[in-house]
Design an enzyme around this catalytic site. Sequence first.
Site: not given
Ligand SMILES: Cc1cc2nc3c(=O)[nH]c(=O)nc-3n(C[C@H](O)[C@H](O)[C@H](O)COP(=O)(O)OP(=O)(O)OC[C@H]3O[C@@H](n4cnc5c(N)ncnc54)[C@H](O)[C@@H]3O)c2cc1C
Length: 323
Positions: A168, A217, A299
Site C-alpha cells: 500500500r 480498510s 492505512e
Molecule cells: C469501499 C472501499 C473499498 C476499498 N478497497 C480497497 C482494496 O481492496 N484495495 C486497496 O488497495 N484499496 C482499497 N480501498 C482504498 C482506495 O480505494 C485505494 O487506495 C485507491 O487506490 C485510492 O485511489 P483514489 O483515486 O481514491 O486516491 P486518493 O484517495 O484520492 O489518494 C490516495 C493517494 O494517492 C495519491 N494520488 C492520487 N492520484 C495521484 C496522482 N495522479 N499522482 C500522484 N499521486 C496521486 C494521493 O496524493 C494520495 O496520497 C478501498 C476504499 C473504499 C472506499
Amino acid sequence: MTQTYPTPRGKLTENRVLSDLTWLRVGGPADALFQPADLADLQGFLAALDPSVAVFPMGVGSNLIVRDGGIRAVVIRMGRGFNHINIYGNRVTAGVAALDAHVARKAAEAGLDLTFLRTIPGAIGGAVRMNAGCYGSYVADHFVSARAVTREGALVTLTADDLNFQYRQTDLPEGWVIVEATFEAESADPEVLAARMEEQLAKRDATQPVKERSAGSTFRNPAGFSSTGKADDVHDLKAWKVIDDAGLRGFSIGGAQMSEKHSNFMINTGEASAHDLELLGETVRKKVFQNAGLTLQWEIKRIGEFSGEPIPDGLAEAQKSGA
Ligand SMILES: Cc1cc2nc3c(=O)[nH]c(=O)nc-3n(C[C@H](O)[C@H](O)[C@H](O)COP(=O)(O)OP(=O)(O)OC[C@H]3O[C@@H](n4cnc5c(N)ncnc54)[C@H](O)[C@@H]3O)c2cc1C
C-alpha cells in the site's frame, strides 16, 4: 501575503472546500483546487507556479481523511483530459483519472485480466501511488511504467524501480503528479473475466459496507510483531479481528463509527467531522494496544491541518501509560 497563481486553461478555484471530493465527505478548504484541461496545461501551470507553493495530487479521495482545517497547498485533481484507456496487445495504458473499475471492465472486454481492479473504488493515479490490490493481486504485479510531471513541470517516465512498490505504498517525490500508467495482463476468456468480476462484487457486498461513506480498510493488518519487538508465531493477524477482540465493532465517536459489517472499516454515519473520524481511529489504536499489546498503523492517509487542537497519537498515549 496573498498568493497569486498562474492562469491555466483548466479550472482553478481558490479556497475550495474538499469534503464533497472525498468518499468520507469530510475536509476543509485547499488553498486552491486545480483541474487541468490536459497534460500541457498541467505542465505549464506547475512550471509557472511559485516553487515555494506545495502541491498535492488527489484522485477520487477514496483513501483520504482531509482534516477540517484544510490543506495549505494547491490540490490537483485530474478529470476528462486524463481518462483515456488504450489497449495494445497485452498492455493497457490508462490515464490517471480513469476509474479502476472502468479499466478492469475495458481490459476484460479485450480478454485481458486486470479483474482485481474491478472492486477498488479509486482512480488509476491513486491505484499506482497506493499499490492498490485485492484478491491476491497488486498494481505492482502488472505495472510496466508510468508517466509523471515533476513539481517543475517536466514530463518523466517512471519504472517499477523508481516507484519501489511496497505494501500500500510507493516512493514518489513530493509534488510529482502521475498522469498515465501502463499495465501488462494475461489473456483470458472475456466471459470468464466478467463472471469473476461479478463474483468479486458480490463478495464485497456481502462482507463490506460498500454503500456507506468509508475509505476502505482503516488500518493495515498487523505484521505479526508484538510490542516487545519480537516476532510472534502468528503472521496472519487481521486488523478487523484485533478490533473485534477489543470489543470495538460498532464503536462510535460523534458521527464516526467502526462499521458493524466490517470492523476495520470506519464510516461517516452522516454528520462526522474529520476530527471525529481521526479521534475514533486513534482511540481504536489505543484500546487495541491496551487489549492485546498490538500496534495498528493507519492505512487511510490523513492530510492537512487540524481546525483546533491536534489529536493525540493514541498508541503513544497507551504506551506512555504503560498499558
Ligand atoms: C469501499 C472501499 C473499498 C476499498 N478497497 C480497497 C482494496 O481492496 N484495495 C486497496 O488497495 N484499496 C482499497 N480501498 C482504498 C482506495 O480505494 C485505494 O487506495 C485507491 O487506490 C485510492 O485511489 P483514489 O483515486 O481514491 O486516491 P486518493 O484517495 O484520492 O489518494 C490516495 C493517494 O494517492 C495519491 N494520488 C492520487 N492520484 C495521484 C496522482 N495522479 N499522482 C500522484 N499521486 C496521486 C494521493 O496524493 C494520495 O496520497 C478501498 C476504499 C473504499 C472506499
